[in-house]
Motif scaffolding. Structure first.
Motif, mmCIF file in Angstrom:
data_model
loop_
_atom_site.group_PDB
_atom_site.id
_atom_site.type_symbol
_atom_site.label_atom_id
_atom_site.label_comp_id
_atom_site.label_asym_id
_atom_site.label_seq_id
_atom_site.Cartn_x
_atom_site.Cartn_y
_atom_site.Cartn_z
ATOM 1 N N PRO A 143 4.147 1.082 -8.592
ATOM 2 C CA PRO A 143 2.720 1.027 -8.269
ATOM 3 C C PRO A 143 2.486 0.586 -6.832
ATOM 4 N N MET A 144 1.446 1.162 -6.238
ATOM 5 C CA MET A 144 1.000 0.823 -4.889
ATOM 6 C C MET A 144 -0.495 0.519 -4.995
ATOM 7 N N TYR A 145 -1.022 -0.174 -3.985
ATOM 8 C CA TYR A 145 -2.422 -0.610 -4.049
ATOM 9 C C TYR A 145 -3.125 -0.385 -2.716
ATOM 10 N N ARG A 146 -4.278 0.267 -2.782
ATOM 11 C CA ARG A 146 -5.112 0.438 -1.591
ATOM 12 C C ARG A 146 -6.554 0.173 -1.980
ATOM 13 N N PRO A 190 0.812 -1.216 0.000
ATOM 14 C CA PRO A 190 0.000 0.000 0.000
ATOM 15 C C PRO A 190 0.848 1.270 0.000
ATOM 16 N N GLU A 191 2.146 1.132 0.249
ATOM 17 C CA GLU A 191 3.067 2.268 0.267
ATOM 18 C C GLU A 191 4.486 1.719 0.137
ATOM 19 N N GLY A 192 5.454 2.594 -0.119
ATOM 20 C CA GLY A 192 6.797 2.132 -0.436
ATOM 21 C C GLY A 192 7.783 2.053 0.701
ATOM 22 N N TYR A 223 -7.226 6.523 -6.696
ATOM 23 C CA TYR A 223 -7.414 5.234 -7.341
ATOM 24 C C TYR A 223 -6.924 4.110 -6.441
ATOM 25 N N ARG A 224 -7.361 2.919 -6.736
ATOM 26 C CA ARG A 224 -6.921 1.761 -5.969
ATOM 27 C C ARG A 224 -5.500 1.360 -6.352
ATOM 28 N N GLU A 225 -5.144 1.577 -7.590
ATOM 29 C CA GLU A 225 -3.754 1.412 -8.019
ATOM 30 C C GLU A 225 -3.234 2.805 -8.315
ATOM 31 N N PHE A 226 -2.121 3.161 -7.692
ATOM 32 C CA PHE A 226 -1.544 4.480 -7.912
ATOM 33 C C PHE A 226 -0.024 4.333 -7.905
#
Length: 155
Positions: free
Chosen positions: A109-112, A80-82, A121-124
């Motif tokens: 890319p990260m996903y939430r 969800p984060e780097g 967005y859910r993918e950012f």
């Protein structure tokens, strides 16, 4: 049945992809000038990493992660984060024994799993920089200077 992209995850067609490429390459170039090196961590990490790093009771961990159990019963999460993955890589590979100060950056890319809204967005994609092995306040100033230079270059 019509098959479409997952809600909150978008295709980057050639025009948009070219813009993102320019952003990433600009960041890579400027980070390099400041002595930061790129690190790529897995998109899937152990869920425990985010529970320990971000906090078990935060919205990110409780409600916003894409978490699943693999065939071996291990809980995994799309990052969800780097920062958490970068810290894990630094510790896991004992980089403090290799170099006194590690200046790393990431792009990816990260996903939430949050409710998509305009501009969210859910993918950012996230770009970040981390410095390990120093508590010099000039590092904070350096990172602010990098961001300012990236934004100025991109207009």
């Amino acid at each position: 049945m019509k098959i479409e992209s997952v809600r909150g995850m978008n295709d980057l067609l050639p025009e948009a992809s070219a813009k993102w490429h320019r952003v990433g390459e600009t960041a890579r170039r400027i980070f390099g000038v400041f002595g930061y090196r790129e690190v790529r961590t897995p998109i899937v990490e152990s869920t425990e990493l985010f529970v320990r790093g971000v906090g078990e009771t935060t919205d990110i961990v409780e409600k916003e992660t894409y978490t699943f159990v693999d065939r071996n019963g291990k809980s995994l999460t799309l990052r969800p984060e780097g920062t958490a993955g970068i810290v894990r890589a630094y510790v896991e590979h004992a980089r403090h024994t290799v170099e006194p100060v590690s200046k790393w950056f990431y792009v990816g890319p990260m996903y939430r799993h949050e409710r998509p809204q305009k501009g969210r967005y859910r993918e950012f994609f996230q770009i970040g920089a981390e410095a390990f092995g120093t508590d010099d306040p000039w590092v904070d100033a350096e990172q602010l200077a990098m961001v300012a230079q990236i934004l100025d270059t991109l207009k």
